[in-house]
Write a protein that holds these residues in place. Structure first.
Motif, PDB file in Angstrom:
ATOM      1  N   GLU A 174     -18.794 -13.954  20.353  1.00  0.00           N
ATOM      2  CA  GLU A 174     -20.002 -14.627  19.859  1.00  0.00           C
ATOM      3  C   GLU A 174     -20.402 -14.123  18.479  1.00  0.00           C
ATOM      4  N   VAL A 175     -20.444 -12.804  18.347  1.00  0.00           N
ATOM      5  CA  VAL A 175     -20.846 -12.209  17.072  1.00  0.00           C
ATOM      6  C   VAL A 175     -19.885 -12.643  15.961  1.00  0.00           C
ATOM      7  N   CYS A 176     -18.614 -12.769  16.303  1.00  0.00           N
ATOM      8  CA  CYS A 176     -17.630 -13.140  15.290  1.00  0.00           C
ATOM      9  C   CYS A 176     -17.517 -14.661  15.133  1.00  0.00           C
ATOM     10  N   GLY A 177     -18.152 -15.388  16.050  1.00  0.00           N
ATOM     11  CA  GLY A 177     -18.098 -16.848  15.957  1.00  0.00           C
ATOM     12  C   GLY A 177     -16.702 -17.405  16.180  1.00  0.00           C
ATOM     13  N   VAL A 178     -15.932 -16.727  17.029  1.00  0.00           N
ATOM     14  CA  VAL A 178     -14.560 -17.159  17.297  1.00  0.00           C
ATOM     15  C   VAL A 178     -14.380 -17.207  18.811  1.00  0.00           C
ATOM     16  N   PRO A 179     -13.943 -18.340  19.354  1.00  0.00           N
ATOM     17  CA  PRO A 179     -13.770 -18.389  20.811  1.00  0.00           C
ATOM     18  C   PRO A 179     -12.676 -17.428  21.260  1.00  0.00           C
ATOM     19  N   TYR A 180     -12.860 -16.868  22.464  1.00  0.00           N
ATOM     20  CA  TYR A 180     -11.866 -15.918  22.941  1.00  0.00           C
ATOM     21  C   TYR A 180     -10.731 -16.647  23.648  1.00  0.00           C
ATOM     22  N   GLN A 181      -9.551 -16.529  23.089  1.00  0.00           N
ATOM     23  CA  GLN A 181      -8.370 -17.051  23.765  1.00  0.00           C
ATOM     24  C   GLN A 181      -7.395 -15.909  23.912  1.00  0.00           C
TER      25      GLN A 181
END
Ligand code: ATP
Ligand code: MG
Length: 937
Positions: A249-256
């Motif tokens: 969330e903090v990085c604004g990147v979905p976790y895959q």
């Protein structure tokens, strides 16, 4: 099963088997020079295993915070490696052995009451020659032979490959337990080490059975939790997934899971946990050792963020999430989230500020390497990049490795002036050996009597002579035969061995036959080591001696140590509760106290800290201590430092009602014995850490006298009141600076008034006023306190000389700008001034030329000349518009200089030259006029 539940079950299970539940040791065990971070549960029990301490229990179980730098590269890539992780363990010190260790491991893993893992999922390994372990697994546990593998010494021996490669010392086979995943792959969850041998020399026949055998086991808590929770990696367990998600969330990147970003988010998750725990324990990112590892981890995670597009600090936002996930066992993390996040944020900003240019440079390096066909990154380049852009070399190496480039570590170290030491702690000896270790095994303990007395009758238990690594025990020493430092160990001693920042005692050991002078005392484990020299006679093992501590020296140390507690209290009260002790050093009436704070203390605040401290001193509060259970001390609100290892019971030192600290040091018996606390300085030592240096007792009084005397002396020189000393000094410094500019020909200020000895007498002032004023004066002249009067005297002399010089220039031949302008003649639309300016120095002449150019409406050309001591100085300048027309002052001045037998030149707009023939000057001035006419023609 939740991870918290697993941890608790493990510890309770082994408690039901008679184990003492031992708290985790700190993450950075400063007491153990052989490691930077605690690498395993057994680390805190090393001396227990070797019988070097008295054993209060022979079975222990723990959950240990660990950090393994060796696994950094695996993090994010494998499913099961972290840098920071928790290891569950059970230990036997000469108590139970293989049978119980194996049976209990099996029971805990498979019994429904405990973990209830399907036994069919478990396989084990044993060392190839360990038939005993094989039999236990096969016959007692009933594991089919197909599920027991026999492995080589590199896999199943501790230390790895010890039988053939060493080191000598305790070692033993191990047995690992593996879990089979749905995929059929296996993961090692638990390692049982059977320490049963002493290795002596090379094979064959080099493994001797130990009389007392030990058990040391380590279960990876996250790994076991992942198995129990049936999730694909350690990062997916209940206490880690929320951190991964928060990072996403903090990085604004979905976790895959299967992506570069997925790997980055896992690495950030791991590193933020490691950094949170370390910073919480007051191990801040820094340049050396453990601090450097933390800096590296933090920067590595920032790089991951950067590669996902972040340009602002982000990691610090995850600190509260880490604390939340770990609070069940480490509730103390909640108390420091703010401080930890602040330290982290600062380090992140520092790195973000340089990362772009750093990566740019790296790109260029790679580009050059590619075009020149090189494959090894230049070590000097890497050193440069670390120093200018803060890119840790390990990170550079990693980035390089992604491009299949190698890295010149030798070159890097040479460039950094390092000597092959690695920060990882590799290569250090796991167990120390030598005469001190032998004494530890024999004595285990040396009673410290120094809290109550400074003299005792003691027996000599060991005498050690020789340089490090060649040192050895001897039966006796004679004064004329001993060279260098000797170390003496007694059965009991009033000497305080350096620890907790307090320096060791000095004094004497006397017997009827000899006198030994103790110059320093150190501690090693539970032993007290007296360093010094035999002054006369002889000293033998077994001799009875009178051990006497140098009392005045000890008293001075006691004053300073008590003062650190008082300062700590005053800092907490004024700066805030985050201003916790970070370290200290206590010497005779001298102390250094480090504490957490981002900013420097203002002078006002520092004064308050000092006055609160001195109020505590004057209060004459009693200083008491008692041994209390750790829990009671915590209850009582004693100051506890995170990252500090406290014994239980612990010694609690209290002063009046204002201070309770856990401390093993020696203290004054009442606060007023301290006399006075005099703060000398407040400065930065590392990012987020400030340092106060102060004096106590006699030294504080002497310092005060010295400052009063120096302030009085300086005020007398300036003829001002002591209170105005600072301002007056500033005035003097400013005046001299201006005068210098004016005589140098730069600056347009009016001639400043002379700062002269005033009429006010050097009246006495309140000490704190005098000190503040005097320190201001010292800062203004930028010298040490002692040098201030001398410097002021010199400045006064310099001021009058400069002033005189300036007056001479001003009155030189009555020449002024107006006079010069009056001499101008119009030549082809330009003003021309060629003039002699006696007495003016080159700076003054340049300044005139400058001003003439500014004052003249037409384009102007000026050439000024003067003679001093048979030397001719010529300076020529022309307006910018003339330069633009292609004219040059440099060319103009050349023939003029030749006419006086010299040379020179310069830029088109301003040129300077010299000559040696003053008599030719009138002729030369004519040459100047003619040349100018010719140049315009
Ligand atoms: P591996 O070979 O998987 O790196 P290891 O042999 O280094 O493990 P040990 O030193 O025997 O492991 O440590 C005991 C247990 O600690 C291991 O069985 C494993 O469950 C766990 N462990 C070891 N290293 C890590 C790590 N980096 N991260 C998480 N758990 C670990
Ligand atoms: Mg490993």
């Amino acid at each position: 099963m939740k991870t918290d539940e697993l941890r608790e079950k493990y510890l309770s299970f082994f408690q039901t088997k008679g184990h003492h539940r031992q708290a985790s040791d700190v993450l950075v065990p400063t007491w153990d020079p052989s490691v930077l971070f605690t690498p395993a549960g057994m680390n805190q029990f090393k001396d227990h295993f070797l019988g070097k301490v008295k054993l209060d229990f022979t079975r222990a179980t723990s959950c240990q915070k660990c950090l393994r730098t060796g696994d950094i590269d695996n993090v994010g890539r494998t499913a099961y490696h972290h840098t920071f992780f928790e290891m569950l363990g059970n230990f036997s010190f000469g108590d139970y052995f293989k049978n119980e260790a194996v049976a209990w491991a099996w029971e805990f893993l498979t019994d429904k009451k405990w973990l209830g893992i399907d036994p069919a999922r478990l396989t084990v390994t044993v060392y190839k020659d360990d038939d005993e372990a094989f039999k236990i697994w096969n016959e007692k546990i009933g594991l089919p032979t197909a599920r027991i593998s026999r492995l080589e010494e590199d896999e199943n021996f501790w230390p790895a490959s010890a039988p053939s490669q060493g080191p000598d010392g305790v070692c033993g086979p191990c047995s690992e337990i593996y879990y089979t995943l749905d995929s059929g792959k296996t993961v090692e969850i638990w390692n049982l080490v059977f320490t049963q041998f002493n290795r002596v020399g090379n094979p064959p026949d080099n493994l001797r059975p130990l009389p007392s055998k030990n058990i040391d086991t380590g279960m990876g808590m996250e790994r076991t939790a992942s198995v129990l929770q049936n999730v694909p990696t350690n990062f997916h367990i209940d206490i880690l997934m929320p951190i991964v998600q928060a990072a996403s969330e903090v990085c604004g990147v979905p976790y895959q899971y299967e992506s570069d970003h997925g790997r980055r988010l896992r690495r950030i998750t791991d590193h933020v946990r490691a950094c949170t725990f370390a910073i919480h324990e007051n191990v801040y990112p820094g340049a050396k050792k453990a601090r450097y590892v933390i800096k590296r981890l933090l920067r590595r995670a920032v790089l991951d963020g950067h590669q996902m597009g972040l340009r602002e600090p982000f990691m610090h936002q995850l600190v509260p999430v880490v604390a939340e996930m770990m609070k069940a066992v480490y509730p103390e993390l909640l108390q420091t989230t703010e401080r930890v996040a602040q330290v982290m944020k600062r380090e992140e900003s520092d790195f973000f500020a340089t990362i772009d240019s750093g990566l740019d440079r790296i790109g260029k390096v790679f580009h050059e390497m590619q075009s020149s066909g090189r494959v090894m990154v230049d070590g000097r380049e890497a050193a440069n990049l670390y120093q200018t852009h803060g890119v840790p070399p390990e990170m550079f190496q990693q980035i390089a490795a992604e491009k299949n480039y190698t890295f010149d570590w030798d070159g890097y170290r040479a460039a950094m002036g390092e000597h092959g030491e690695k920060s990882g702690g590799g290569g250090m000896e796991l167990f120390e050996t030598g005469p001190i270790e032998t004494l530890k095994e024999a004595l285990q303990h040396c009673e410290f009597l120094g809290y109550e007395k400074t003299q005792s009758d003691s027996q000599v238990k060991g005498i050690i002579v020789g340089k490090p690594k060649e040192d050895h025990l001897v039966g006796s020493i004679k004064s004329d035969a001993v060279v260098g430092m000797t170390r003496i160990v007694l059965d009991r001693s009033p000497f305080y061995g350096e620890s907790g920042g307090q320096l060791g005692d000095s004094g004497q050991l006397r017997s009827p036959k000899g006198t030994f002078e103790v110059t320093d005392t150190q501690r090693s484990g539970e032993l007290i080591i007296h360093y010094g020299k035999l002054l006369s006679g002889e000293l033998k093992e077994g001799d009875m001696v009178t051990a006497s501590v140098d009392e005045p020296h000890r008293d001075a140390i006691r004053r300073a140590h008590s003062a650190t507690h008082i300062l700590h209290h005053a800092l907490q009260k004024t700066v805030g509760s985050h201003a916790q002790q970070q370290g200290s050093k206590v010497d005779a009436d001298w102390l250094r106290f480090d504490f957490s704070n981002q900013e420097p203390l203002t002078e006002e605040l520092l004064k308050r800290v000092e006055s609160i401290s001195n109020a505590c001193v004057q209060e004459a509060s009693p200083i008491d201590w008692k041994l209390v259970p750790l829990a009671v001390a915590r209850e009582a609100g004693a100051m506890m430092l995170f990252g500090e290892k406290y014994p239980d019971p612990v010694r609690m030192v209290s002063m009046g009602s204002f201070s309770k600290e856990l401390c093993g040091g020696t203290h004054a018996s009442r606060t007023d014995e301290i006399g006075t606390i005099e703060i000398l300085s407040e400065e930065s030592v590392a990012s987020g850490v400030r340092r106060i240096t102060a004096l106590t007792g006699k030294r504080a009084v002497e310092q005060r006298k010295k400052i009063e005397q120096l302030a009085g002396q300086t005020a007398a020189l300036l003829g001002c009141t002591i209170a105005s000393l600072g301002d007056k000094t500033m005035e003097l410094v400013t005046a001299v600076r201006k005068l210098k500019k004016l005589t140098g020909g730069t600056g347009n200020d009016a001639i400043p008034d002379l700062v002269v000895k005033g009429k006010s007498p050097a009246t006495s002032a309140d000490y704190s006023v005098a000190r503040a004023a005097f320190k201001q004066a010292a800062r203004a002249v930028n010298v040490s306190l002692e040098e201030v009067p001398g410097r002021i005297e010199a400045l006064l002399v310099e001021q009058s000389q400069l002033h005189l010089q300036l007056q001479q220039i001003a009155t030189s031949g009555g020449m002024s700008i107006e006079d010069l302008l009056g001499q101008a003649e119009l030549v082809g639309g330009t003003q021309l001034i060629v003039a002699e300016t006696p007495h003016a120095n080159a700076g003054m002449m340049r300044q005139w030329i400058d001003q003439l150019r500014k004052r003249s409406a037409d384009p102007i050309a000026i050439l000024l000349a003067n003679c001093v001591d048979d030397k001719v100085t010529l300076i020529a300048g022309i307006s910018q518009t003339l330069v633009e027309r292609g004219l040059s002052a440099g060319k103009w001045i050349t023939p003029v200089a030749e006419a006086v037998g010299g040379g020179g030149g310069g830029k088109p707009d301003l040129a300077q030259a010299g000559g040696k023939l003053p008599a030719k000057l009138p002729e030369a001035l004519q040459v100047a006029k003619d040349t100018w006419h010719a140049m315009l023609a």
